[in-house]
Design a protein around this motif. Structure first.
Motif, PDB file in Angstrom:
ATOM      1  N   ALA A 175       0.830  -1.208   0.000  1.00 25.76           N
ATOM      2  CA  ALA A 175       0.000   0.000   0.000  1.00 25.76           C
ATOM      3  C   ALA A 175       0.865   1.259   0.000  1.00 25.76           C
ATOM      4  CB  ALA A 175      -0.936  -0.001   1.209  1.00 25.76           C
ATOM      5  N   ALA A 176       1.950   1.244   0.776  1.00 30.56           N
ATOM      6  CA  ALA A 176       2.840   2.408   0.834  1.00 30.56           C
ATOM      7  C   ALA A 176       3.539   2.633  -0.502  1.00 30.56           C
ATOM      8  CB  ALA A 176       3.866   2.221   1.950  1.00 30.56           C
ATOM      9  N   ILE A 177       3.960   1.545  -1.133  1.00 33.07           N
ATOM     10  CA  ILE A 177       4.610   1.673  -2.443  1.00 33.07           C
ATOM     11  C   ILE A 177       3.614   2.205  -3.463  1.00 33.07           C
ATOM     12  CG2 ILE A 177       5.724   0.414  -4.330  1.00 33.07           C
ATOM     13  CD1 ILE A 177       6.807  -1.532  -2.174  1.00 33.07           C
ATOM     14  N   ARG A 178       2.398   1.684  -3.431  1.00 29.51           N
ATOM     15  CA  ARG A 178       1.364   2.138  -4.371  1.00 29.51           C
ATOM     16  C   ARG A 178       1.057   3.625  -4.151  1.00 29.51           C
ATOM     17  NH1 ARG A 178      -2.146  -1.663  -3.531  1.00 29.51           N
ATOM     18  NH2 ARG A 178      -1.697  -2.893  -5.405  1.00 29.51           N
ATOM     19  N   ALA A 179       1.078   4.063  -2.893  1.00 27.78           N
ATOM     20  CA  ALA A 179       0.780   5.462  -2.572  1.00 27.78           C
ATOM     21  C   ALA A 179       1.996   6.374  -2.762  1.00 27.78           C
ATOM     22  CB  ALA A 179       0.287   5.563  -1.138  1.00 27.78           C
ATOM     23  N   GLY A 180       3.172   5.776  -3.009  1.00 24.85           N
ATOM     24  CA  GLY A 180       4.376   6.584  -3.152  1.00 24.85           C
ATOM     25  C   GLY A 180       4.853   7.196  -1.853  1.00 24.85           C
ATOM     26  N   ASP A 181       4.569   6.534  -0.726  1.00 22.97           N
ATOM     27  CA  ASP A 181       4.890   7.074   0.592  1.00 22.97           C
ATOM     28  C   ASP A 181       6.140   6.381   1.150  1.00 22.97           C
ATOM     29  OD1 ASP A 181       4.958   7.919   3.257  1.00 22.97           O
ATOM     30  OD2 ASP A 181       2.777   8.109   3.347  1.00 22.97           O
ATOM     31  N   SER A 182       7.301   6.976   0.942  1.00 18.44           N
ATOM     32  CA  SER A 182       8.547   6.356   1.386  1.00 18.44           C
ATOM     33  C   SER A 182       8.685   6.359   2.902  1.00 18.44           C
ATOM     34  CB  SER A 182       9.752   7.073   0.757  1.00 18.44           C
ATOM     35  OG  SER A 182       9.801   8.424   1.141  1.00 18.44           O
ATOM     36  N   GLU A 183       8.083   7.347   3.582  1.00 17.01           N
ATOM     37  CA  GLU A 183       8.172   7.405   5.039  1.00 17.01           C
ATOM     38  C   GLU A 183       7.443   6.229   5.673  1.00 17.01           C
ATOM     39  OE1 GLU A 183       7.100  10.436   8.749  1.00 17.01           O
ATOM     40  OE2 GLU A 183       7.147  11.180   6.680  1.00 17.01           O
ATOM     41  N   VAL A 184       6.234   5.952   5.210  1.00 17.88           N
ATOM     42  CA  VAL A 184       5.476   4.818   5.732  1.00 17.88           C
ATOM     43  C   VAL A 184       6.156   3.507   5.363  1.00 17.88           C
ATOM     44  CG1 VAL A 184       3.303   3.533   5.570  1.00 17.88           C
ATOM     45  CG2 VAL A 184       3.271   6.008   5.831  1.00 17.88           C
ATOM     46  N   LEU A 185       6.657   3.407   4.148  1.00 18.76           N
ATOM     47  CA  LEU A 185       7.347   2.181   3.726  1.00 18.76           C
ATOM     48  C   LEU A 185       8.560   1.930   4.610  1.00 18.76           C
ATOM     49  CD1 LEU A 185       7.774  -0.202   1.826  1.00 18.76           C
ATOM     50  CD2 LEU A 185       9.009   1.354   0.289  1.00 18.76           C
ATOM     51  N   GLY A 186       9.374   2.957   4.851  1.00 21.69           N
ATOM     52  CA  GLY A 186      10.552   2.780   5.697  1.00 21.69           C
ATOM     53  C   GLY A 186      10.198   2.357   7.104  1.00 21.69           C
ATOM     54  N   ALA A 187       9.159   2.979   7.674  1.00 25.68           N
ATOM     55  CA  ALA A 187       8.743   2.623   9.035  1.00 25.68           C
ATOM     56  C   ALA A 187       8.223   1.191   9.092  1.00 25.68           C
ATOM     57  CB  ALA A 187       7.678   3.604   9.518  1.00 25.68           C
ATOM     58  N   THR A 188       7.509   0.776   8.044  1.00 26.77           N
ATOM     59  CA  THR A 188       6.957  -0.587   8.019  1.00 26.77           C
ATOM     60  C   THR A 188       8.060  -1.613   7.868  1.00 26.77           C
ATOM     61  OG1 THR A 188       4.930   0.282   7.014  1.00 26.77           O
ATOM     62  CG2 THR A 188       5.258  -2.099   6.932  1.00 26.77           C
ATOM     63  N   LEU A 189       9.038  -1.323   7.031  1.00 22.04           N
ATOM     64  CA  LEU A 189      10.180  -2.232   6.877  1.00 22.04           C
ATOM     65  C   LEU A 189      10.926  -2.384   8.201  1.00 22.04           C
ATOM     66  CD1 LEU A 189      11.505  -1.045   3.404  1.00 22.04           C
ATOM     67  CD2 LEU A 189      10.776  -3.378   3.947  1.00 22.04           C
ATOM     68  N   ARG A 190      11.120  -1.269   8.897  1.00 26.25           N
ATOM     69  CA  ARG A 190      11.831  -1.323  10.181  1.00 26.25           C
ATOM     70  C   ARG A 190      11.051  -2.172  11.193  1.00 26.25           C
ATOM     71  NH1 ARG A 190      12.252   3.559  10.739  1.00 26.25           N
ATOM     72  NH2 ARG A 190      14.423   3.848  10.089  1.00 26.25           N
ATOM     73  N   LYS A 191       9.758  -1.954  11.286  1.00 26.83           N
ATOM     74  CA  LYS A 191       8.932  -2.713  12.215  1.00 26.83           C
ATOM     75  C   LYS A 191       8.914  -4.195  11.838  1.00 26.83           C
ATOM     76  CE  LYS A 191       4.178  -3.093  13.936  1.00 26.83           C
ATOM     77  NZ  LYS A 191       2.787  -2.600  13.783  1.00 26.83           N
ATOM     78  N   HIS A 192       8.829  -4.478  10.565  1.00 26.31           N
ATOM     79  CA  HIS A 192       8.752  -5.849  10.070  1.00 26.31           C
ATOM     80  C   HIS A 192       9.980  -6.653  10.490  1.00 26.31           C
ATOM     81  CE1 HIS A 192       7.347  -8.966   7.316  1.00 26.31           C
ATOM     82  NE2 HIS A 192       8.535  -8.993   6.736  1.00 26.31           N
ATOM     83  N   VAL A 193      11.150  -6.082  10.261  1.00 28.23           N
ATOM     84  CA  VAL A 193      12.392  -6.801  10.566  1.00 28.23           C
ATOM     85  C   VAL A 193      12.638  -6.856  12.069  1.00 28.23           C
ATOM     86  CG1 VAL A 193      14.878  -6.860  10.200  1.00 28.23           C
ATOM     87  CG2 VAL A 193      13.380  -6.164   8.332  1.00 28.23           C
ATOM     88  N   SER A 194      12.415  -5.745  12.780  1.00 28.23           N
ATOM     89  CA  SER A 194      12.698  -5.720  14.213  1.00 28.23           C
ATOM     90  C   SER A 194      11.748  -6.620  14.995  1.00 28.23           C
ATOM     91  CB  SER A 194      12.647  -4.290  14.742  1.00 28.23           C
ATOM     92  OG  SER A 194      11.367  -3.720  14.572  1.00 28.23           O
ATOM     93  N   SER A 195      10.499  -6.747  14.539  1.00 28.08           N
ATOM     94  CA  SER A 195       9.547  -7.629  15.231  1.00 28.08           C
ATOM     95  C   SER A 195       9.959  -9.090  15.097  1.00 28.08           C
ATOM     96  CB  SER A 195       8.139  -7.436  14.667  1.00 28.08           C
ATOM     97  OG  SER A 195       7.651  -6.145  14.936  1.00 28.08           O
ATOM     98  N   ALA A 196      10.379  -9.484  13.893  1.00 26.57           N
ATOM     99  CA  ALA A 196      10.855 -10.859  13.699  1.00 26.57           C
ATOM    100  C   ALA A 196      12.098 -11.112  14.542  1.00 26.57           C
ATOM    101  CB  ALA A 196      11.158 -11.097  12.221  1.00 26.57           C
ATOM    102  N   HIS A 197      12.984 -10.139  14.589  1.00 24.46           N
ATOM    103  CA  HIS A 197      14.203 -10.262  15.393  1.00 24.46           C
ATOM    104  C   HIS A 197      13.854 -10.444  16.866  1.00 24.46           C
ATOM    105  CE1 HIS A 197      18.226  -8.289  16.786  1.00 24.46           C
ATOM    106  NE2 HIS A 197      18.225  -9.589  16.980  1.00 24.46           N
ATOM    107  N   ALA A 198      12.898  -9.669  17.351  1.00 22.93           N
ATOM    108  CA  ALA A 198      12.515  -9.767  18.762  1.00 22.93           C
ATOM    109  C   ALA A 198      11.975 -11.150  19.095  1.00 22.93           C
ATOM    110  CB  ALA A 198      11.475  -8.696  19.091  1.00 22.93           C
ATOM    111  N   ARG A 199      11.153 -11.702  18.212  1.00 17.51           N
ATOM    112  CA  ARG A 199      10.620 -13.047  18.466  1.00 17.51           C
ATOM    113  C   ARG A 199      11.739 -14.087  18.468  1.00 17.51           C
ATOM    114  NH1 ARG A 199       6.209 -11.191  15.271  1.00 17.51           N
ATOM    115  NH2 ARG A 199       4.260 -11.200  16.446  1.00 17.51           N
TER     116      ARG A 199
END
Length: 208
Positions: A175-199
């Motif tokens: 959705a962020a890529i489709r909307a052209g929103d790099s800020e949301v995409l970056g935040a989602t990527l960070r959350k995605h990787v850090s959440s997996a790392h935490a588990r």
């Protein structure tokens, strides 16, 4: 087969746990498996050594690298630091066709009941995001980190209840890529990787 082709097939087998960490890779056996001489196998193992997937042994063979807890921490810390930074490049490189392909992979992951199929689609999803940067060196670095962690991230998806959150985050990335929103995409990527790392930090590294 060329050394690159042999390396791609071996990397896929390692990611998908067909060849487990700690497995010895004997050149003669691999040459028979792929129907090639030892030279392409030797070059393929060197390529995989450069990606951190294989450790070369004296005599020319190799061993699939086993990650310690510290190694896995490093992989995820690097991904957490690097992947959000590519968001503007991903937005710039995205085309309607690329977005449709990412959306199809995200939907494929929601539909499948097979974890191995899910993991294969997950790798393809993230690899395609990396490729949208148009930066070959960036793709090699990030995809190498992704490949190194993939046999271990199976645990997050299959046993640590990480699948549903990951799927929601994949949808948010599209959705962020489709909307052209790099800020949301970056935040989602960070959350995605850090959440997996935490588990994964709550368990010992295991290739599944």
């Amino acid at each position: 087969m060329t050394p690159d082709e042999v390396a791609r097939e071996l990397a896929r087998a390692i990611r998908e746990r067909t060849i487990l960490p700690g497995t010895q890779l004997v050149q003669e056996d691999l040459a028979r498996r792929f129907g090639v001489s030892r030279n392409p196998v030797r070059e393929a193992l060197r390529l995989l050594e450069g990606e951190g997937l294989v450790e070369m042994r004296a005599g020319g063979g190799g061993t699939v690298r086993s990650l310690t807890a510290e190694d896995l921490d490093e992989v995820y810390m690097l991904r957490t630091a690097l992947e959000p930074s590519i968001a503007p490049l991903v937005i710039d490189g995205a085309t309607p066709r690329a977005i449709a392909a990412l959306s199809a992979l995200a939907e494929e992951m929601r539909r499948t009941d097979d974890v191995d199929t899910w993991m294969r689609s997950n790798y393809d999803f993230h690899r395609q995001i990396h490729e949208l940067t148009g930066r070959p060196r960036t793709v090699r670095i990030l995809s190498g980190l992704l490949s190194a962690g993939q046999p271990y991230s199976y645990e997050n998806v299959a046993h640590l209840d990480g699948r549903r959150q990951a799927e929601d985050e994949h949808d948010a990335m599209v959705a962020a890529i489709r909307a052209g929103d790099s800020e949301v995409l970056g935040a989602t990527l960070r959350k995605h990787v850090s959440s997996a790392h935490a588990r994964l930090s709550t368990t010992r590294p295991t290739p599944g």
